[in-house]
Motif scaffolding. Structure first.
Motif, PDB file in Angstrom:
ATOM      1  N   VAL A 147      33.161 -15.177 -33.280  1.00  0.00           N
ATOM      2  CA  VAL A 147      32.695 -14.072 -32.450  1.00  0.00           C
ATOM      3  C   VAL A 147      33.093 -12.756 -33.105  1.00  0.00           C
ATOM      4  O   VAL A 147      34.229 -12.591 -33.563  1.00  0.00           O
ATOM      5  N   ALA A 148      32.175 -11.799 -33.165  1.00  0.00           N
ATOM      6  CA  ALA A 148      32.443 -10.502 -33.786  1.00  0.00           C
ATOM      7  C   ALA A 148      33.641  -9.821 -33.137  1.00  0.00           C
ATOM      8  O   ALA A 148      33.766  -9.787 -31.913  1.00  0.00           O
ATOM      9  N   GLY A 149      34.529  -9.282 -33.965  1.00  0.00           N
ATOM     10  CA  GLY A 149      35.714  -8.596 -33.468  1.00  0.00           C
ATOM     11  C   GLY A 149      36.928  -9.484 -33.351  1.00  0.00           C
ATOM     12  O   GLY A 149      38.013  -9.006 -32.991  1.00  0.00           O
ATOM     13  N   TYR A 150      36.765 -10.776 -33.646  1.00  0.00           N
ATOM     14  CA  TYR A 150      37.864 -11.731 -33.548  1.00  0.00           C
ATOM     15  C   TYR A 150      38.002 -12.493 -34.862  1.00  0.00           C
ATOM     16  O   TYR A 150      37.059 -12.592 -35.646  1.00  0.00           O
ATOM     17  N   THR A 151      39.197 -13.062 -35.082  1.00  0.00           N
ATOM     18  CA  THR A 151      39.441 -13.863 -36.279  1.00  0.00           C
ATOM     19  C   THR A 151      38.796 -15.240 -36.118  1.00  0.00           C
ATOM     20  O   THR A 151      38.134 -15.521 -35.107  1.00  0.00           O
ATOM     21  N   GLY A 152      39.042 -16.105 -37.091  1.00  0.00           N
ATOM     22  CA  GLY A 152      38.604 -17.495 -36.964  1.00  0.00           C
ATOM     23  C   GLY A 152      39.422 -18.216 -35.902  1.00  0.00           C
ATOM     24  O   GLY A 152      40.391 -17.681 -35.350  1.00  0.00           O
ATOM     25  N   ASP A 220      54.726 -15.496 -32.332  1.00  0.00           N
ATOM     26  CA  ASP A 220      53.829 -14.353 -32.250  1.00  0.00           C
ATOM     27  C   ASP A 220      52.550 -14.758 -31.532  1.00  0.00           C
ATOM     28  O   ASP A 220      51.552 -15.119 -32.152  1.00  0.00           O
ATOM     29  N   VAL A 221      52.579 -14.729 -30.207  1.00  0.00           N
ATOM     30  CA  VAL A 221      51.411 -15.114 -29.420  1.00  0.00           C
ATOM     31  C   VAL A 221      50.838 -13.939 -28.631  1.00  0.00           C
ATOM     32  O   VAL A 221      49.907 -14.098 -27.850  1.00  0.00           O
ATOM     33  N   ASP A 222      51.397 -12.742 -28.863  1.00  0.00           N
ATOM     34  CA  ASP A 222      50.957 -11.587 -28.084  1.00  0.00           C
ATOM     35  C   ASP A 222      49.482 -11.266 -28.317  1.00  0.00           C
ATOM     36  O   ASP A 222      48.801 -10.795 -27.413  1.00  0.00           O
ATOM     37  N   GLY A 223      48.981 -11.486 -29.519  1.00  0.00           N
ATOM     38  CA  GLY A 223      47.594 -11.128 -29.818  1.00  0.00           C
ATOM     39  C   GLY A 223      46.601 -12.253 -29.654  1.00  0.00           C
ATOM     40  O   GLY A 223      45.424 -12.112 -30.024  1.00  0.00           O
ATOM     41  N   VAL A 224      47.039 -13.380 -29.106  1.00  0.00           N
ATOM     42  CA  VAL A 224      46.135 -14.520 -28.962  1.00  0.00           C
ATOM     43  C   VAL A 224      45.125 -14.260 -27.852  1.00  0.00           C
ATOM     44  O   VAL A 224      45.484 -13.814 -26.762  1.00  0.00           O
ATOM     45  N   ARG A 225      43.883 -14.529 -28.119  1.00  0.00           N
ATOM     46  CA  ARG A 225      42.807 -14.437 -27.126  1.00  0.00           C
ATOM     47  C   ARG A 225      42.162 -15.815 -27.000  1.00  0.00           C
ATOM     48  O   ARG A 225      42.243 -16.646 -27.915  1.00  0.00           O
ATOM     49  N   VAL A 226      41.525 -16.067 -25.887  1.00  0.00           N
ATOM     50  CA  VAL A 226      40.826 -17.341 -25.664  1.00  0.00           C
ATOM     51  C   VAL A 226      39.368 -17.036 -25.342  1.00  0.00           C
ATOM     52  O   VAL A 226      39.081 -16.246 -24.434  1.00  0.00           O
ATOM     53  N   ILE A 227      38.482 -17.652 -26.099  1.00  0.00           N
ATOM     54  CA  ILE A 227      37.050 -17.473 -25.902  1.00  0.00           C
ATOM     55  C   ILE A 227      36.507 -18.661 -25.107  1.00  0.00           C
ATOM     56  O   ILE A 227      36.840 -19.813 -25.389  1.00  0.00           O
ATOM     57  N   ARG A 228      35.689 -18.344 -24.111  1.00  0.00           N
ATOM     58  CA  ARG A 228      35.051 -19.390 -23.293  1.00  0.00           C
ATOM     59  C   ARG A 228      33.576 -19.483 -23.650  1.00  0.00           C
ATOM     60  O   ARG A 228      32.846 -18.505 -23.550  1.00  0.00           O
ATOM     61  N   PHE A 229      33.165 -20.668 -24.096  1.00  0.00           N
ATOM     62  CA  PHE A 229      31.761 -20.948 -24.350  1.00  0.00           C
ATOM     63  C   PHE A 229      31.196 -21.684 -23.136  1.00  0.00           C
ATOM     64  O   PHE A 229      31.678 -22.753 -22.779  1.00  0.00           O
ATOM     65  N   PHE A 273      36.788 -24.077 -24.369  1.00  0.00           N
ATOM     66  CA  PHE A 273      37.758 -23.021 -24.619  1.00  0.00           C
ATOM     67  C   PHE A 273      38.359 -23.179 -26.015  1.00  0.00           C
ATOM     68  O   PHE A 273      38.706 -24.294 -26.421  1.00  0.00           O
ATOM     69  N   VAL A 274      38.511 -22.057 -26.726  1.00  0.00           N
ATOM     70  CA  VAL A 274      39.109 -22.099 -28.056  1.00  0.00           C
ATOM     71  C   VAL A 274      39.817 -20.771 -28.303  1.00  0.00           C
ATOM     72  O   VAL A 274      39.359 -19.712 -27.865  1.00  0.00           O
ATOM     73  N   ALA A 275      40.952 -20.839 -28.994  1.00  0.00           N
ATOM     74  CA  ALA A 275      41.782 -19.651 -29.191  1.00  0.00           C
ATOM     75  C   ALA A 275      41.472 -18.950 -30.499  1.00  0.00           C
ATOM     76  O   ALA A 275      41.058 -19.565 -31.489  1.00  0.00           O
ATOM     77  N   THR A 276      41.718 -17.647 -30.502  1.00  0.00           N
ATOM     78  CA  THR A 276      41.501 -16.801 -31.663  1.00  0.00           C
ATOM     79  C   THR A 276      42.463 -15.623 -31.552  1.00  0.00           C
ATOM     80  O   THR A 276      43.340 -15.597 -30.698  1.00  0.00           O
ATOM     81  N   ARG A 277      42.307 -14.637 -32.411  1.00  0.00           N
ATOM     82  CA  ARG A 277      43.060 -13.395 -32.322  1.00  0.00           C
ATOM     83  C   ARG A 277      42.107 -12.221 -32.458  1.00  0.00           C
ATOM     84  O   ARG A 277      41.076 -12.311 -33.124  1.00  0.00           O
ATOM     85  N   ASP A 278      42.472 -11.130 -31.829  1.00  0.00           N
ATOM     86  CA  ASP A 278      41.691  -9.912 -31.981  1.00  0.00           C
ATOM     87  C   ASP A 278      41.910  -9.334 -33.378  1.00  0.00           C
ATOM     88  O   ASP A 278      43.029  -9.345 -33.892  1.00  0.00           O
ATOM     89  N   VAL A 279      40.845  -8.856 -34.001  1.00  0.00           N
ATOM     90  CA  VAL A 279      40.951  -8.181 -35.293  1.00  0.00           C
ATOM     91  C   VAL A 279      41.344  -6.722 -35.059  1.00  0.00           C
ATOM     92  O   VAL A 279      40.671  -6.008 -34.298  1.00  0.00           O
ATOM     93  N   ASN A 298      42.523   0.721 -31.676  1.00  0.00           N
ATOM     94  CA  ASN A 298      42.057  -0.664 -31.626  1.00  0.00           C
ATOM     95  C   ASN A 298      41.725  -1.048 -30.186  1.00  0.00           C
ATOM     96  O   ASN A 298      42.478  -0.748 -29.258  1.00  0.00           O
ATOM     97  N   THR A 299      40.590  -1.676 -29.991  1.00  0.00           N
ATOM     98  CA  THR A 299      40.202  -2.176 -28.677  1.00  0.00           C
ATOM     99  C   THR A 299      39.870  -3.666 -28.808  1.00  0.00           C
ATOM    100  O   THR A 299      39.830  -4.211 -29.898  1.00  0.00           O
ATOM    101  N   VAL A 300      39.660  -4.319 -27.693  1.00  0.00           N
ATOM    102  CA  VAL A 300      39.315  -5.748 -27.697  1.00  0.00           C
ATOM    103  C   VAL A 300      37.946  -5.923 -27.056  1.00  0.00           C
ATOM    104  O   VAL A 300      37.790  -5.694 -25.857  1.00  0.00           O
ATOM    105  N   PRO A 301      36.961  -6.319 -27.869  1.00  0.00           N
ATOM    106  CA  PRO A 301      36.986  -6.371 -29.329  1.00  0.00           C
ATOM    107  C   PRO A 301      36.614  -5.005 -29.915  1.00  0.00           C
ATOM    108  O   PRO A 301      36.226  -4.095 -29.191  1.00  0.00           O
ATOM    109  N   GLY A 302      36.694  -4.871 -31.235  1.00  0.00           N
ATOM    110  CA  GLY A 302      36.252  -3.657 -31.914  1.00  0.00           C
ATOM    111  C   GLY A 302      37.324  -2.580 -31.933  1.00  0.00           C
ATOM    112  O   GLY A 302      38.526  -2.836 -31.801  1.00  0.00           O
TER     113      GLY A 302
END
Length: 304
Positions: A147-152, A220-229, A273-279, A298-302
Motif C-alpha cells: 500500500v502506498a505510504g507504507y513499507t513491505g 520497536d513497535v511504535d510505528g507498526v500499522r495494520v492494514i485490513r483487506f 489483516f497484515v502488519a506494516t510500518r508507515d514510511v 510526516n503523516t499516516v500515510p504520506g
C-alpha cells in the motif's frame, strides 16, 4: 519360530481441543475433514447455509454426543499448524481461543492471538499465511500488494472469519418427516414425537468488535500499522477506521506489559489483516529538510 502378520493401523488424527504441528499430507487431510466442501482459498462464510451448518455446527462439534462418529468428532475444535498454513477454529469460551497462532519452523515468524470477541460472536476461524504471493495465492486465492505510504509486510496475513449463531425464521412446525428433511439446514425432525421444529440457530458471518494481538518481535513497535483487506479487496489502515462511534478510532497500539506485542481493535473482523510500518517520507527528503528552510511533517500515510 517367527510369524509375520499384517497390521493395519489408522492414521492418528489431531485430538480435539489441542494444537498439532502436522506434516503436509496430514495437514491436507485434516483441512479436508474440517472444511468439507469449502476450498482452501474460500471463506467459509461464502458457502451455502446448509454447508456452513455442516462445517461449523454439525453434531461432530458436540463432544458429549452419543452415537456420533468419533473419528469425525475428534476433528473439532482444534488448531492445525504447518509451515505453509495455520488454521484454527475457535469457539468463543474455549480454552483454545487465547492460544498463540503461528507457522512453525519459521524463524522470527509473527504470532497472532484472539484476545477477546463481542458477545454476538460465537466462533472464529483464523487462518495464517505468508504474505508472499505464492503462499497467499495458494492459501487465500489472492495477493496483497504493498500500500502506498507504507513499507513491505512484516507479519503473516491473518484471515479472520467471525460467526454468530443467528436464529433462522423458518416455518417448520407441522411439516411431515419428508418435508422437514428437505429443509434440514433450517428444520430438524424428532421421530420419537413425530414433530418438526426449527433449528436453534444458523452460523452467520457477523461484524462486531474483536481484539487481536500481534507479535512482530523486537521492542520497536511504535510505528507498526495494520492494514485490513476486505473480502472485496479494499485496503485500509485499521487505526484510521472508527470503532464504536463516529469519532473514536480503532486502537492499534503497543501492549506495555508485553514487549513486541501490539493490540489490534476492529469492528470488521471478517477481513484479512497484515502488519506494516508507515514510511517517514521526511526522513530522507533533502529538498524538504528544515536545514534548507523547508517544512516537512510526516503523516499516516504520506507527508505534508
Amino acid at each position: 519360530e517367527a510369524n509375520l502378520q499384517q497390521i493395519c493401523k489408522d492414521e492418528v488424527r489431531c485430538p480435539t481441543r489441542t494444537a498439532c504441528v502436522l506434516h503436509h499430507d496430514a495437514m491436507l487431510e485434516e483441512l479436508e475433514l474440517l472444511r468439507g466442501p469449502a476450498d482452501l482459498t474460500e471463506r467459509i462464510a461464502s458457502r451455502t447455509d446448509a454447508e456452513r451448518l455442516a462445517i461449523l455446527a454439525g453434531s461432530e462439534w458436540d463432544e458429549t454426543c452419543t452415537g456420533c462418529d468419533q473419528t469425525a468428532a475428534r476433528a473439532f475444535p482444534k488448531i492445525l499448524l504447518n509451515r505453509w498454513r495455520t488454521e484454527a477454529v475457535l469457539p468463543v469460551g474455549s480454552p483454545l481461543l487465547s492460544r498463540e497462532l503461528f507457522r512453525p519452523e519459521q524463524p522470527g515468524a509473527s504470532r497472532w492471538r484472539v484476545a477477546s470477541a463481542s458477545s454476538s460472536i460465537d466462533m472464529l476461524v483464523v487462518t495464517l499465511s505468508s504474505p508472499d504471493n505464492t503462499f497467499a495465492r495458494a492459501n487465500f486465492g489472492r495477493e496483497y500488494p504493498q500500500v502506498a505510504g507504507y513499507t513491505g509486510w512484516i507479519s503473516d496475513v491473518a484471515r479472520v472469519e467471525a460467526f454468530g449463531m443467528v436464529a433462522v425464521d423458518a416455518a417448520c412446525a407441522g411439516l411431515d418427516e419428508a418435508a422437514c428433511g428437505a429443509d434440514r439446514y433450517r428444520c430438524t425432525y424428532d421421530r420419537a414425537t413425530a414433530t418438526c421444529s426449527q433449528r436453534v440457530a444458523q452460523p452467520t458471518a457477523v461484524d462486531a468488535t474483536v481484539h487481536l494481538e500481534l507479535y512482530v518481535g523486537g521492542n520497536d513497535v511504535d510505528g507498526v500499522r495494520v492494514i485490513r483487506f476486505s473480502p472485496t479487496g479494499g485496503a485500509v489502515d485499521v487505526a484510521l477506521e472508527t470503532c464504536g462511534s463516529a469519532t473514536a478510532f480503532c486502537v492499534v497500539a503497543p501492549i506495555a506489559t508485553r514487549p513486541g506485542w501490539i493490540l489490534v481493535e476492529t469492528v470488521h473482523p471478517n477481513s484479512d489483516f497484515v502488519a506494516t510500518r508507515d514510511v517517514d517520507e521526511c526522513a530522507d527528503n533533502p529538498c524538504e529538510s528544515r536545514i534548507d528552510g523547508g517544512m516537512c511533517t510526516n503523516t499516516v500515510p504520506g507527508y505534508a
